[in-house]
Enzyme design. Sequence first.
Site, PDB file in Angstrom:
ATOM      1  N   LYS A 190      12.651  -8.452   6.047  1.00  0.00           N
ATOM      2  CA  LYS A 190      12.196  -7.777   4.829  1.00  0.00           C
ATOM      3  C   LYS A 190      12.659  -6.329   4.812  1.00  0.00           C
ATOM      4  O   LYS A 190      13.094  -5.804   3.780  1.00  0.00           O
ATOM      5  CB  LYS A 190      10.670  -7.847   4.725  1.00  0.00           C
ATOM      6  CG  LYS A 190      10.097  -7.103   3.525  1.00  0.00           C
ATOM      7  CD  LYS A 190       8.599  -7.324   3.402  1.00  0.00           C
ATOM      8  CE  LYS A 190       7.824  -6.568   4.460  1.00  0.00           C
ATOM      9  NZ  LYS A 190       7.837  -5.101   4.234  1.00  0.00           N
ATOM     10  N   ALA A 212       0.831  -1.212   0.000  1.00  0.00           N
ATOM     11  CA  ALA A 212       0.000   0.000   0.000  1.00  0.00           C
ATOM     12  C   ALA A 212       0.859   1.252   0.000  1.00  0.00           C
ATOM     13  O   ALA A 212       0.516   2.259  -0.631  1.00  0.00           O
ATOM     14  CB  ALA A 212      -0.937  -0.006   1.200  1.00  0.00           C
ATOM     15  N   HIS A 265     -14.312  -9.372   8.383  1.00  0.00           N
ATOM     16  CA  HIS A 265     -13.261 -10.301   8.802  1.00  0.00           C
ATOM     17  C   HIS A 265     -13.586 -11.105  10.061  1.00  0.00           C
ATOM     18  O   HIS A 265     -13.369 -12.326  10.072  1.00  0.00           O
ATOM     19  CB  HIS A 265     -11.939  -9.561   8.981  1.00  0.00           C
ATOM     20  CG  HIS A 265     -11.200  -9.346   7.700  1.00  0.00           C
ATOM     21  ND1 HIS A 265      -9.965  -8.751   7.630  1.00  0.00           N
ATOM     22  CD2 HIS A 265     -11.527  -9.649   6.412  1.00  0.00           C
ATOM     23  CE1 HIS A 265      -9.564  -8.691   6.374  1.00  0.00           C
ATOM     24  NE2 HIS A 265     -10.495  -9.227   5.616  1.00  0.00           N
TER      25      HIS A 265
END
EC number: 1.5.1.-
Length: 456
Positions: free
Chosen positions: A40, A15, A242
């Site tokens: 990462k 995003a 969710h």
Amino acid sequence: MHNTLPTLILGAGPAAIQLAVDISATGDARLGLYNRPSTKGERLKQYLALTPTLYLQGTGKAQATQKESSVTIDCYIDQLAQAVGDWQRLILAVPADHYYAVLQQIPWAALPQLKSVILLSSSMGSGLMVQNLLNAAGKRDVEVISLSSYYADTKYIRAETQDISANTQDINAGTQDIGAIQPYRAYTKAFKQRIYLANQWGNAGSAEMSWLTAVLARHHIDTLPCSNLLAAERFSITNYVHPPLALADTTLQALFYPEQRSQYLYKTQPEGPVCPAVIADLAGLADDYKRLLNRLGVEEINLLRFLNDDNYPVPASMVSRRWIDEFPQLPPLEQQYALFVRYTALLVDPYSTPDEQGRFYDFSAVKVATVYQDANALWHLPRVPLEDVHKLRTLLLLAGALDVVMPTAQRLLQRFQQALKAFIDRVGEEHCHPSLLGDDCDRQAAIIEQQWRSQT
């Protein structure tokens, strides 16, 4: 709209790449990126030190407005103590349940020119919490803007292939296989039709609100300004969808037993959780939110209209306009039936082009991510459902402080906590990451309540 405010994006996921490209397209603003220290993050840091460029491409419907693009990142930091200097805009592109932890570490006094803090994907109450933290830091004049949700569907491109069609529909893509992703390259496959947004003053004409409207207009996204932060945040779709799906019994079984067969979050049983009982939980949770929103002085949403008109429409032959427009007045069983029909209508994308065998795109093939171990052999929960649990728990605690009952939310959380406890007992607490063992939801709920009461 030309806009040159120096902007620091807090978060460096897919995003953030889309956002950075869009900001760059609206002006020559200096762009910075923060990412917490991680495997990462270290790869991204090393890459940007050599080539300070992020790459983005559109696919599918998104290609209409998102061509292959690149954006230069002028500054990368991995410690929030480094968030200092002439930054005038902060954009929170981390999960909503991380807002508190991130903002607690910002050296506010070292940001003398700060004008705005923008919440890219808020939850109910996020804006009030951020407003409270800014007030406590002496930043009362800083504009807080909440977006109802992130405005696109963006994923990393994986290292083993440049063919983005090969990327699986994993709701936590890259979480368990960090080495497979390219943290500097992403693709967007769709944009939302509509985003709700607001600032704490209800001023739809502020320079920052106008700028955001222009940014989203690049992708033909309608922006609807709301009268206050909560009014925009009530349209956070993940808050509604969710928890019933991700905390269903069958989903939790797949989550905590990764050796078992895969489950898919939006498929019907036996491939996924969708069944009449889970849809009843979806409707029940919306009723819980209705009571909480009304207590907070905000009107509830028409759930079916929101799901269909603002997110993923289905053919009228499946879900009628009468059902949509009259949904709040329908009897409970008819509401549940309408919702069930909607989810069965989205097992495939009804508007996709069928293949040679007449099969439509398998829209519901979103695999449930499972628990996983990091480099230190500590067990983690994926973002779904961990973020959703934190958001739901915060809202349940807020409701309790305001004497609002939320029985469906309570039952969903109890089910999750029982499954989590059984998992911790099985693998041993010493082998679990701290995120499985505690949270700061009680503190967040208290801050939201305090800020709300101070304004009423």
